[in-house]
Design an enzyme around this catalytic site. Structure first.
Site, short mmCIF file in Angstrom:
data_model
loop_
_atom_site.label_atom_id
_atom_site.label_comp_id
_atom_site.label_asym_id
_atom_site.label_seq_id
_atom_site.Cartn_x
_atom_site.Cartn_y
_atom_site.Cartn_z
N ASN A 270 -0.64 6.22 2.49
CA ASN A 270 -0.87 6.69 1.13
C ASN A 270 -2.00 7.70 1.13
OD1 ASN A 270 -1.02 7.00 -1.62
ND2 ASN A 270 -1.78 4.95 -2.05
N THR B 259 -1.70 2.80 -8.23
CA THR B 259 -2.73 3.58 -8.93
C THR B 259 -2.12 4.48 -9.99
OG1 THR B 259 -4.15 3.54 -6.96
CG2 THR B 259 -4.62 5.22 -8.62
N GLY C 175 -2.64 -3.57 -2.26
CA GLY C 175 -1.39 -4.21 -1.92
C GLY C 175 -1.45 -4.87 -0.55
N SER D 147 0.84 -1.19 0.00
CA SER D 147 0.00 0.00 0.00
C SER D 147 0.88 1.25 0.00
CB SER D 147 -0.91 0.00 1.24
OG SER D 147 -1.70 1.17 1.27
N GLY D 148 0.61 2.15 -0.94
CA GLY D 148 1.38 3.38 -1.04
C GLY D 148 2.59 3.27 -1.93
N SER E 261 -5.00 6.09 -1.61
CA SER E 261 -4.98 4.64 -1.57
C SER E 261 -6.29 4.08 -2.14
CB SER E 261 -4.79 4.14 -0.13
OG SER E 261 -4.86 2.74 -0.07
N SER E 262 -6.16 3.13 -3.05
CA SER E 262 -7.35 2.47 -3.60
C SER E 262 -7.90 1.51 -2.55
CB SER E 262 -7.00 1.69 -4.87
OG SER E 262 -6.55 2.56 -5.88
N GLU F 246 -1.20 -5.55 3.19
CA GLU F 246 -1.39 -4.60 4.29
C GLU F 246 -1.16 -5.27 5.63
OE1 GLU F 246 -4.65 -1.45 2.42
OE2 GLU F 246 -5.24 -2.80 4.03
#
Length: 840
Positions: A137, A71, A376, A66-67, A140-141, A378
């Site tokens: 992030n 995206t 991603g 994540s981050g 973040s999605s 986590e």
């Protein structure tokens, strides 16, 4: 320049696009060959496979923590595909004729541009409703998406479709410190006009006044992106995507309804056993925005319908249960609204060609490239059911990566009987079994508790400890058990999970009373969302498929795996340089851990020792048959696969050895220049020492000594010669390393270019010869006409001269006769006179 660029998202997208176009070209050629009933060149190959199909469809899997930038990378890939589509359209227009550029745009061209722009404009909409700021992030999605992009046989983008996975609806209710809710709430409240505020009962209310966005105390973004600018971009994108002003107003009306629903409060009655909904500004606004009465809203949130064998009964709820019912309504409305937006986007960018079956087979041989942008791996201080699903997804993708890069590669090499050294690799199949195996997996145990009426988190944890305790990847220490926690040893490390509210989250159902509330709404947009609502009791009791989020998500993952398995995958691994979100700051330890956990280091080993490009014998022969003529003195093209590979291997080796010798020559010259102006003997001695100390050249992938002379190369056996050149001839396929593939393609392009130049020269000679003959004929005709004209002038001139000369001679004669007559004597005149009289 022909030089391969370093790894980049553009390069990966370009590889996928060109592999797709190459597959379309080969499949079209293969169809022609099959119709020629073994008269094609490939049909004469010894041992050639009859299957002339190649994996045309491609996929790009963007993964990482994540981050890490998934995206943004997806945006880069989509923009690149749109650019390639525009270039293909321009080339098609140029090929259509020289005046095509000056012709007005046709409706088909305008639709082409519109589809490309719509595919790009879907991002701002989905990001607004599905992305949020997290600790790691700012964008973040909080959902996964798979974008299926369709292309025509000419490479033009013709349509797309988007599938979404597991929207994190729990974020609507809870955000930790430093995080935000979904972007759309902040964007709308910061950008709402006076008319919007009046229409949606907002008045002077700000972000701080709504419980769904003020609990974390975070309202801005660290990446300095303006919520107002993003809202304007989202509104423009929605207009391009086909959202009418009325649809946009309806969607934003539900967004405000969700905000107000978070402010609803309940008052306990009957000693806390029951409660009532407070009739305040929030509850009245929610009722009005949803198109229901306050009384129906209050009844749906403070009562619950129980489905029993004897019949349905209604039970009053206490304040805690009422808040849970309110949260379920919030998540259900927002989730259904999100799914509705995705459907409208798909209807806008989806074309008839884009939906032409799983293999993309249409009359004009279309193909697709799938782009996967999914959450991603986590791990937080408190990890719940959502984190397990997210990490389960990453485990599935990692297992696919392992299967593709390690298992399938090595199994195919062994099956084809080529030179190959087995490489060990990590396998996470046991983690997937721990999570999704029937009857004993974590999700299966959780589903059992969701089916029975008396299921609870406590009973789930007890069954979990009993069934999963012996598993090597499962851990539940004595310190964790009192808090109903456990740990799973994922491929990226050990993650601890808290089981609070897992049963409720796995059901994710809207109570029957709330379903009836929405069905009674006079707001038309709410009626459109009914098909997206997971209603309590739907499908009957005991149906896991309708009651379990985990079961539905597992099915989606299996379907995703099937779709990816039907394509040629390309991987983009996004690495997070640091946890502080600082630019130009790299933490080597963190990067190495990400590389190791994601299997990149092992993938590099396999790639260095493997053959990423492969062709069936028939396709290899049909694509590279012309290389058999290299170095031959007018001999016929060799149609035997073994001989063709020998020719190609030798010429690849020659190209390699020339490159190595040129590099050695440059190194020697540099060494000589560094020695300065020494004597001749010193320089020759230094040159001799350099040659003497030169090490044997080894092939880095096959660990075979590279021969330096043609005699040494010819002395090697066939397999060793192929290994030195970077290719292998298998039982049904030809395998190529990346370097060998690039060189063979360069040789092919050179041969085709030379042939094209010869054809062009012959054609230009023919054209010029015909032009010369036409000019000569015209010249002869012109010369004849000019000569006729000149001759005619000469005749006229001669006739005129003759007339003049005749008149002159007559005049002279007359004058002379007069002169003679006048000068004659008297006797002569008398005689003449007498003669005349006599005659008369």
């Amino acid at each position: 320049t022909g030089k391969r660029l370093p790894p980049h998202a553009y390069l990966t997208a370009d590889d996928a696009y060109r592999a797709m176009m190459r597959g379309i070209e080969m499949n079209l050629a293969g169809g022609v060959q099959r119709r020629e009933v073994k008269r094609s060149r490939a049909a004469q190959v010894k041992g050639a496979s009859d299957d002339n199909e190649t994996c045309t469809n491609q996929s790009i899997l963007v993964s990482g923590e994540s981050g890490a930038g998934k995206t943004v990378t997806t945006k880069i890939v989509l923009n690149y595909f749109a650019m390639l589509s525009k270039v293909s359209q321009q080339k098609a227009n140029e090929a259509a004729g020289g005046d095509a550029a000056n012709k007005p745009a046709t409706p088909e061209d305008e639709n082409q541009v519109r589809v490309e722009q719509q595919v790009l404009d879907s991002n701002p909409i989905l990001e607004a409703f599905g992305n949020a700021r997290t600790i790691r992030n700012d964008n973040s999605s909080r959902f996964g998406k798979y974008i299926d992009i369709r292309f025509s046989s000419s490479g033009k983008l013709t349509g797309a479709s988007i599938d979404t996975y597991l929207l994190e609806k729990v974020r609507l209710i809870h955000q930790t410190e430093g995080e935000r809710n979904f972007h759309v709430f902040y964007q709308f409240l910061e950008s709402a006009s006076e008319d919007d505020r009046d229409e949606y009962f907002l008045g002077d209310m700000q972000l701080e006044d709504f419980a769904l966005v003020n609990q974390s105390g975070t309202y801005d973004r660290r990446d300095m992106v303006s919520d107002v600018d993003m809202h304007i971009e989202m509104m423009d994108a929605m207009a391009i995507m086909g959202f009418t002003p009325g649809m946009i107003r309806d969607i934003m009306r539900l967004v405000v309804a969700v905000l107000y629903a978070g402010n609803m409060t309940f008052t306990e009655t009957n000693r806390g056993e029951t409660c009532i909904l407070d009739e305040n500004e929030a509850s009245l606004a929610v009722a009005s925005l949803l198109g229901v009465s306050y009384e129906k809203l209050a009844a749906s949130l403070t009562c619950r319908v129980l489905f029993l064998r004897e019949g349905n009964i209604t039970k009053e709820l206490n304040s805690r249960q009422a808040y849970k019912a309110s949260e379920a309504l919030i998540k259900s409305i927002y989730g259904a609204n999100f799914d509705y937006i995705v459907r409208v986007i798909n209807q806008s960018i989806h074309t008839e060609q884009a939906g032409s079956g799983p293999r993309g087979r249409t009359k004009e041989q279309s193909a697709y490239i799938g782009v996967l942008d999914i959450f991603g791996f986590e791990t937080f201080e408190i990890n719940t059911f959502e984190q397990l699903c997210i990490n389960y997804t990453n485990e599935t993708l990692q297992q696919h990566f392992n299967k593709h890069v390690f298992k399938m590669e090595q199994q195919e090499y062994e099956r084809e009987g080529i030179l190959w050294k087995f490489i060990s690799f990590p396998d996470n199949q046991d983690v997937l079994d721990l999570i999704d195996m029937k009857r004993v997996g974590i999700l299966a145990v959780l589903d059992e508790q969701c089916i029975v009426e008396w299921g609870s988190d406590d009973k789930f944890v007890q069954q979990l400890y009993m069934r999963c305790g012996p598993h090597d990847r499962f851990e539940a220490t004595p310190q964790q058990k009192p808090y109903r926690k456990f740990s799973v040893d994922h491929y990226a490390g050990l993650v601890e999970y808290s089981t609070e509210e897992w049963v409720e989250k796995n059901k994710d159902q809207l109570p029957a009373a709330s379903v009836e509330l929405l069905q009674s709404s006079d707001f038309g947009h709410v009626g459109k969302l009914q098909s997206f609502v997971r209603a309590e009791g739907a499908g009957g009791r005991g149906s896991v498929a309708t009651k379990s989020v985990g079961a539905k998500f597992s099915e989606q993952l299996r379907d995703l795996r099937r779709r990816i398995d039907a394509t040629a995958p390309h991987y983009i691994r996004c690495l997070k340089p640091n946890d502080e979100l600082l630019p130009d700051e790299f933490d080597p330890k963190q990067i190495v851990e990400q590389l190791r956990y994601s299997g990149v280091l092992e993938a590099v080993r396999v790639s260095r020792a493997g053959y990423p490009t492969r062709y069936p014998h028939g396709q290899f022969m049909s694509r590279y048959y012309m290389l058999g003529d290299l170095g031959q003195d007018g001999t016929k093209r060799n149609k035997d696969m073994l001989q063709l590979v020998k020719f190609i291997a030798k010429h690849v080796w020659e190209a390699d050895i020339k490159r190595i010798q040129a590099r050695d020559a440059v190194t020697l010259n540099q060494n000589m220049e560094r020695m300065g102006s020494g004597t001749y003997i010193r320089k020759k001695s230094a040159q001799h020492n350099v040659i003497k100390k030169k090490k044997k050249r080894m092939n880095a992938q096959s660990n075979i000594e590279i021969p330096e002379t043609e005699e040494e190369f010819d002395a090697l056996d066939f397999g060793t010669r192929c290994a030195v050149a970077g290719l292998q001839l298998g039982r049904t396929k030809v395998f190529l390393r990346r370097e060998a593939f690039d060189r063979i393609e360069s040789l092919r392009v050179a041969i085709l270019g030379k042939s094209a130049r010869v054809i062009q020269a012959k054609m230009r000679g023919r054209v010029q010869r015909l032009r010369y003959l036409r000019l000569r004929k015209a010249t002869v005709k012109c010369q004849a006409m000019i000569r006729y004209f000149l001759a005619n002038l000469e005749v006229i001139r001669a006739r005129k001269k003759a007339r003049v000369e005749k008149w002159a001679s007559t005049t002279i004669q007359l004058a002379y006769r007069r002169y003679r007559f006048r000068n004659l004597g008297a006797d002569r005149k008398e005689m003449m006179l007498q003669a005349a009289i006599t005659i008369q």
